[in-house]
Design a protein around this motif. Structure first.
Motif, PDB file in Angstrom:
ATOM      1  N   ASP A   1     -19.276   8.054 -40.795  1.00 45.65           N
ATOM      2  CA  ASP A   1     -18.128   8.188 -39.902  1.00 45.65           C
ATOM      3  C   ASP A   1     -16.820   8.288 -40.670  1.00 45.65           C
ATOM      4  OD1 ASP A   1     -18.032   5.621 -40.895  1.00 45.65           O
ATOM      5  OD2 ASP A   1     -17.475   4.689 -38.985  1.00 45.65           O
ATOM      6  N   GLY A   2     -16.908   8.435 -41.989  1.00 43.88           N
ATOM      7  CA  GLY A   2     -15.712   8.543 -42.814  1.00 43.88           C
ATOM      8  C   GLY A   2     -15.282   7.245 -43.459  1.00 43.88           C
ATOM      9  N   THR A   3     -15.860   6.119 -43.026  1.00 39.38           N
ATOM     10  CA  THR A   3     -15.526   4.823 -43.615  1.00 39.38           C
ATOM     11  C   THR A   3     -16.485   4.516 -44.761  1.00 39.38           C
ATOM     12  OG1 THR A   3     -14.718   3.957 -41.506  1.00 39.38           O
ATOM     13  CG2 THR A   3     -15.301   2.357 -43.205  1.00 39.38           C
ATOM     14  N   PRO A   4     -16.010   4.338 -45.987  1.00 36.97           N
ATOM     15  CA  PRO A   4     -16.915   3.960 -47.081  1.00 36.97           C
ATOM     16  C   PRO A   4     -17.575   2.623 -46.784  1.00 36.97           C
ATOM     17  CG  PRO A   4     -14.791   4.694 -47.932  1.00 36.97           C
ATOM     18  CD  PRO A   4     -14.621   4.509 -46.458  1.00 36.97           C
ATOM     19  N   LYS A   5     -18.857   2.527 -47.079  1.00 37.61           N
ATOM     20  CA  LYS A   5     -19.602   1.297 -46.814  1.00 37.61           C
ATOM     21  C   LYS A   5     -20.431   0.933 -48.035  1.00 37.61           C
ATOM     22  CE  LYS A   5     -20.099   2.571 -41.960  1.00 37.61           C
ATOM     23  NZ  LYS A   5     -19.605   3.950 -42.192  1.00 37.61           N
ATOM     24  N   LEU A   6     -20.372  -0.335 -48.407  1.00 38.47           N
ATOM     25  CA  LEU A   6     -21.168  -0.860 -49.515  1.00 38.47           C
ATOM     26  C   LEU A   6     -22.268  -1.731 -48.932  1.00 38.47           C
ATOM     27  CD1 LEU A   6     -21.598  -1.203 -52.575  1.00 38.47           C
ATOM     28  CD2 LEU A   6     -20.037  -3.167 -52.474  1.00 38.47           C
ATOM     29  N   TYR A   7     -23.503  -1.287 -49.073  1.00 41.63           N
ATOM     30  CA  TYR A   7     -24.654  -2.029 -48.583  1.00 41.63           C
ATOM     31  C   TYR A   7     -25.155  -2.944 -49.694  1.00 41.63           C
ATOM     32  CZ  TYR A   7     -24.679   1.454 -44.825  1.00 41.63           C
ATOM     33  OH  TYR A   7     -24.325   2.253 -43.765  1.00 41.63           O
ATOM     34  N   ILE A   8     -25.263  -4.224 -49.374  1.00 42.84           N
ATOM     35  CA  ILE A   8     -25.626  -5.217 -50.375  1.00 42.84           C
ATOM     36  C   ILE A   8     -26.618  -6.213 -49.792  1.00 42.84           C
ATOM     37  CG2 ILE A   8     -23.341  -5.064 -51.466  1.00 42.84           C
ATOM     38  CD1 ILE A   8     -22.830  -7.915 -50.248  1.00 42.84           C
ATOM     39  N   SER A   9     -27.166  -7.056 -50.637  1.00 37.42           N
ATOM     40  CA  SER A   9     -27.756  -8.334 -50.231  1.00 37.42           C
ATOM     41  C   SER A   9     -26.922  -9.410 -50.897  1.00 37.42           C
ATOM     42  CB  SER A   9     -29.212  -8.439 -50.682  1.00 37.42           C
ATOM     43  OG  SER A   9     -29.660  -9.786 -50.617  1.00 37.42           O
TER      44      SER A   9
ATOM     45  N   ASN B   1     -17.963   9.812 -48.706  1.00 37.56           N
ATOM     46  CA  ASN B   1     -17.855  11.275 -48.649  1.00 37.56           C
ATOM     47  C   ASN B   1     -19.155  11.931 -48.188  1.00 37.56           C
ATOM     48  OD1 ASN B   1     -15.180  11.239 -49.425  1.00 37.56           O
ATOM     49  ND2 ASN B   1     -15.601  11.614 -51.601  1.00 37.56           N
ATOM     50  N   ASN B   2     -19.754  11.355 -47.159  1.00 40.60           N
ATOM     51  CA  ASN B   2     -20.972  11.896 -46.547  1.00 40.60           C
ATOM     52  C   ASN B   2     -22.159  11.919 -47.503  1.00 40.60           C
ATOM     53  OD1 ASN B   2     -19.887  12.421 -43.934  1.00 40.60           O
ATOM     54  ND2 ASN B   2     -18.860  14.234 -44.776  1.00 40.60           N
ATOM     55  N   GLN B   3     -22.120  11.070 -48.505  1.00 42.17           N
ATOM     56  CA  GLN B   3     -23.244  10.907 -49.424  1.00 42.17           C
ATOM     57  C   GLN B   3     -23.519   9.431 -49.604  1.00 42.17           C
ATOM     58  OE1 GLN B   3     -21.897  12.925 -53.001  1.00 42.17           O
ATOM     59  NE2 GLN B   3     -22.970  14.805 -52.413  1.00 42.17           N
ATOM     60  N   VAL B   4     -24.745   9.109 -50.036  1.00 40.08           N
ATOM     61  CA  VAL B   4     -25.099   7.728 -50.363  1.00 40.08           C
ATOM     62  C   VAL B   4     -25.574   7.691 -51.801  1.00 40.08           C
ATOM     63  CG1 VAL B   4     -26.579   5.766 -49.831  1.00 40.08           C
ATOM     64  CG2 VAL B   4     -25.688   7.186 -47.969  1.00 40.08           C
ATOM     65  N   LYS B   5     -24.945   6.835 -52.586  1.00 38.66           N
ATOM     66  CA  LYS B   5     -25.267   6.694 -53.994  1.00 38.66           C
ATOM     67  C   LYS B   5     -25.817   5.302 -54.249  1.00 38.66           C
ATOM     68  CE  LYS B   5     -21.494   9.829 -55.237  1.00 38.66           C
ATOM     69  NZ  LYS B   5     -22.369  10.952 -55.655  1.00 38.66           N
ATOM     70  N   GLY B   6     -26.717   5.193 -55.234  1.00 36.38           N
ATOM     71  CA  GLY B   6     -27.295   3.907 -55.579  1.00 36.38           C
ATOM     72  C   GLY B   6     -27.261   3.653 -57.074  1.00 36.38           C
ATOM     73  N   GLU B   7     -27.969   2.611 -57.498  1.00 36.21           N
ATOM     74  CA  GLU B   7     -28.076   2.144 -58.882  1.00 36.21           C
ATOM     75  C   GLU B   7     -26.783   1.448 -59.306  1.00 36.21           C
ATOM     76  OE1 GLU B   7     -30.890   2.018 -60.095  1.00 36.21           O
ATOM     77  OE2 GLU B   7     -31.950   3.504 -58.905  1.00 36.21           O
ATOM     78  N   SER B   8     -26.905   0.176 -59.608  1.00 36.07           N
ATOM     79  CA  SER B   8     -25.728  -0.676 -59.743  1.00 36.07           C
ATOM     80  C   SER B   8     -24.757  -0.248 -60.838  1.00 36.07           C
ATOM     81  CB  SER B   8     -26.164  -2.126 -59.963  1.00 36.07           C
ATOM     82  OG  SER B   8     -26.888  -2.277 -61.167  1.00 36.07           O
ATOM     83  N   LEU B   9     -25.255   0.081 -62.017  1.00 34.93           N
ATOM     84  CA  LEU B   9     -24.330   0.458 -63.088  1.00 34.93           C
ATOM     85  C   LEU B   9     -23.648   1.785 -62.789  1.00 34.93           C
ATOM     86  CD1 LEU B   9     -26.177  -0.641 -66.364  1.00 34.93           C
ATOM     87  CD2 LEU B   9     -24.403  -1.839 -65.068  1.00 34.93           C
ATOM     88  N   ASP B  10     -24.356   2.693 -62.133  1.00 39.13           N
ATOM     89  CA  ASP B  10     -23.726   3.941 -61.714  1.00 39.13           C
ATOM     90  C   ASP B  10     -22.663   3.678 -60.659  1.00 39.13           C
ATOM     91  OD1 ASP B  10     -25.417   5.334 -63.410  1.00 39.13           O
ATOM     92  OD2 ASP B  10     -26.859   5.815 -61.828  1.00 39.13           O
ATOM     93  N   LEU B  11     -22.953   2.754 -59.755  1.00 37.20           N
ATOM     94  CA  LEU B  11     -22.014   2.486 -58.664  1.00 37.20           C
ATOM     95  C   LEU B  11     -20.725   1.844 -59.147  1.00 37.20           C
ATOM     96  CD1 LEU B  11     -23.992   1.285 -55.524  1.00 37.20           C
ATOM     97  CD2 LEU B  11     -22.912   3.487 -55.973  1.00 37.20           C
ATOM     98  N   ILE B  12     -20.816   0.919 -60.091  1.00 38.30           N
ATOM     99  CA  ILE B  12     -19.571   0.284 -60.527  1.00 38.30           C
ATOM    100  C   ILE B  12     -18.669   1.294 -61.242  1.00 38.30           C
ATOM    101  CG2 ILE B  12     -20.622  -2.003 -60.618  1.00 38.30           C
ATOM    102  CD1 ILE B  12     -20.675  -1.854 -63.637  1.00 38.30           C
ATOM    103  N   ARG B  13     -19.258   2.242 -61.944  1.00 38.70           N
ATOM    104  CA  ARG B  13     -18.465   3.313 -62.555  1.00 38.70           C
ATOM    105  C   ARG B  13     -17.848   4.205 -61.472  1.00 38.70           C
ATOM    106  NH1 ARG B  13     -19.960   4.340 -68.060  1.00 38.70           N
ATOM    107  NH2 ARG B  13     -21.865   3.272 -68.725  1.00 38.70           N
ATOM    108  N   TYR B  14     -18.668   4.522 -60.475  1.00 33.60           N
ATOM    109  CA  TYR B  14     -18.210   5.414 -59.416  1.00 33.60           C
ATOM    110  C   TYR B  14     -17.057   4.787 -58.652  1.00 33.60           C
ATOM    111  CZ  TYR B  14     -18.302   8.486 -55.339  1.00 33.60           C
ATOM    112  OH  TYR B  14     -17.952   9.368 -54.338  1.00 33.60           O
ATOM    113  N   ILE B  15     -17.198   3.528 -58.279  1.00 36.00           N
ATOM    114  CA  ILE B  15     -16.131   2.847 -57.545  1.00 36.00           C
ATOM    115  C   ILE B  15     -14.860   2.789 -58.390  1.00 36.00           C
ATOM    116  CG2 ILE B  15     -15.415   0.631 -56.559  1.00 36.00           C
ATOM    117  CD1 ILE B  15     -18.380   0.196 -55.787  1.00 36.00           C
ATOM    118  N   ASP B  16     -15.008   2.556 -59.673  1.00 35.73           N
ATOM    119  CA  ASP B  16     -13.844   2.440 -60.547  1.00 35.73           C
ATOM    120  C   ASP B  16     -13.090   3.756 -60.658  1.00 35.73           C
ATOM    121  OD1 ASP B  16     -12.098   1.090 -62.314  1.00 35.73           O
ATOM    122  OD2 ASP B  16     -13.184   1.874 -64.048  1.00 35.73           O
TER     123      ASP B  16
END
Length: 289
Positions: free
Chosen positions: A77-85, A137-152
C-alpha cells in the motif's frame, strides 16, 4: 583472510519466536548492576543501559505478534513494513538499523509469531517464510545483512557505514566473519570446551583494537556493531547463567563495547529479558545433552 571456517551463512534468518503482547516502552535513568564470577576471574559490574545520543524517539508502542488468526496488514500500500520476530537475532539487526536511522514513523514494524505463523505471510508477503523481510517500493527483500545495508542506503537518516576506505574494508571483513563467529561460539555452547568460543571472543577483542577514535568496531558506531550485538546479547546471558563465564573478563575493549552498546536507545528497545535467551538456548542446544 585466515578466519574461522564458515559453516552457517551470516545472513541466515533464524526463527526464535516468542509472541509479545502490546506494550509501551518507557526509558528512565534508573540503573542497576550485576556481578558474576567465572573461571577467568571475578567479573566486572554490568550496568543496565543508560541514555545515549544514538537514540530512537525514546518511546514506541510495540504491536502484538500476528499469528494464524490475525488478518494481514495492508500489503503493498506504499507504506514500508519491516516483518520481524521479537526473539530473532537476525530480525533484531534490521530492527536496530531502522531505529538508529530514526525511521520509527516511516517503516512500520510488523511482528510475526513464527510458532503459529499466519499463512498469508508466505503466500502474500515473503515466500521464504522467514524473518526479517522488508516490504518497500512494491518489493519484499530478505536476509538480515542485506537488509541492514539496504535500509542504511535507501532511507533518510544518519549513515551507518563509514566512507573511509580503510574502515569500509575492515567493516566488510567483520561482516563476512559474523557467521564464523556465531558458529564458533555455538560449538562451545553445545560442547564441554571453551576453546572455540574463547578464540572467537579474542578475535572480537582484537578487532575492537583496530581503530582508536571510538569504542566501536570501526571507531564510530556502524552497521558492524548492529550485526554483532544481537548474538553477543544472547551469548553473554547464556554463558553467565549456564557456564558461569563472563565473556568480557580479560577483554577490556570488548567490555567497553558492551557497556557503550547498552547506552544506545535504538538498541535498548529491541532487547529481550536475558532469562528468555537462556531458556531458548537451553532448549535448542542442551536438550539432547
Amino acid at each position: 583472510m585466515a578466519l574461522l571456517a564458515l559453516t552457517l551463512s551470516p545472513n541466515t534468518s533464524l526463527p526464535l519466536p516468542l509472541p509479545l503482547p502490546l506494550r509501551i516502552i518507557h526509558f528512565s535513568p534508573i540503573s542497576q548492576s550485576l556481578s558474576f564470577t567465572n573461571n577467568r576471574s571475578t567479573a566486572r559490574a554490568l550496568p543496565l543501559p543508560s541514555s545515549s545520543p544514538m537514540a530512537s524517539s525514546g518511546r514506541e508502542v510495540l504491536p502484538p505478534a500476528l499469528d494464524s488468526s490475525s488478518e494481514p496488514p495492508p500489503i503493498f500500500d506504499g507504506t514500508p513494513k519491516l516483518y520481524i520476530s521479537y526473539s530473532c537475532p537476525y530480525a533484531q539487526r534490521a530492527w536496530i538499523t531502522r531505529n538508529c536511522k530514526g525511521l520509527e514513523e516511516t517503516i512500520k514494524l510488523v511482528p510475526i509469531d513464527l510458532k503459529n505463523r499466519p499463512s498469508w505471510y508466505k503466500e502474500k508477503v515473503y515466500p521464504e517464510n522467514k524473518v526479517p523481510s522488508l516490504e518497500h517500493n512494491n518489493q519484499v527483500k530478505g536476509e538480515s545483512l542485506d537488509l541492514i545495508r539496504y535500509i542504511d542506503t535507501n532511507f533518510e537518516g544518519p549513515l551507518l557505514f563509514p566512507k573511509e576506505a580503510a574502515k569500509r574494508e575492515f567493516g566488510e571483513e567483520l561482516l563476512e566473519y559474523a557467521g564464523s563467529f556465531y558458529t564458533a561460539v555455538i560449538t562451545s555452547l553445545k560442547g564441554n570446551t571453551m576453546n572455540e568460543a574463547d578464540a572467537a571472543f579474542d578475535h572480537i577483542e582484537t578487532a575492537l583494537s583496530k581503530f582508536n577514535d571510538g569504542p566501536f568496531f570501526l571507531g564510530q558506531f556502524s552497521l558492524v556493531d548492529i550485526a554483532y550485538v544481537p548474538f553477543i546479547e544472547r551469548f553473554q546471558a547464556f554463558f553467565f547463567d549456564v557456564k558461569n563465564y563472563d565473556i568480557a573478563i580479560g577483554r577490556p575493549k570488548f567490555a567497553l563495547w558492551i557497556e557503550e552498546m547498552d547506552k544506545i536507545e535504538a538498541y535498548k528497545i529491541t532487547k529481550r529479558d536475558p532469562k528468555e535467551h537462556v531458556e531458548s538456548y537451553r532448549k535448542r542446544f542442551l536438550s539432547s545433552l
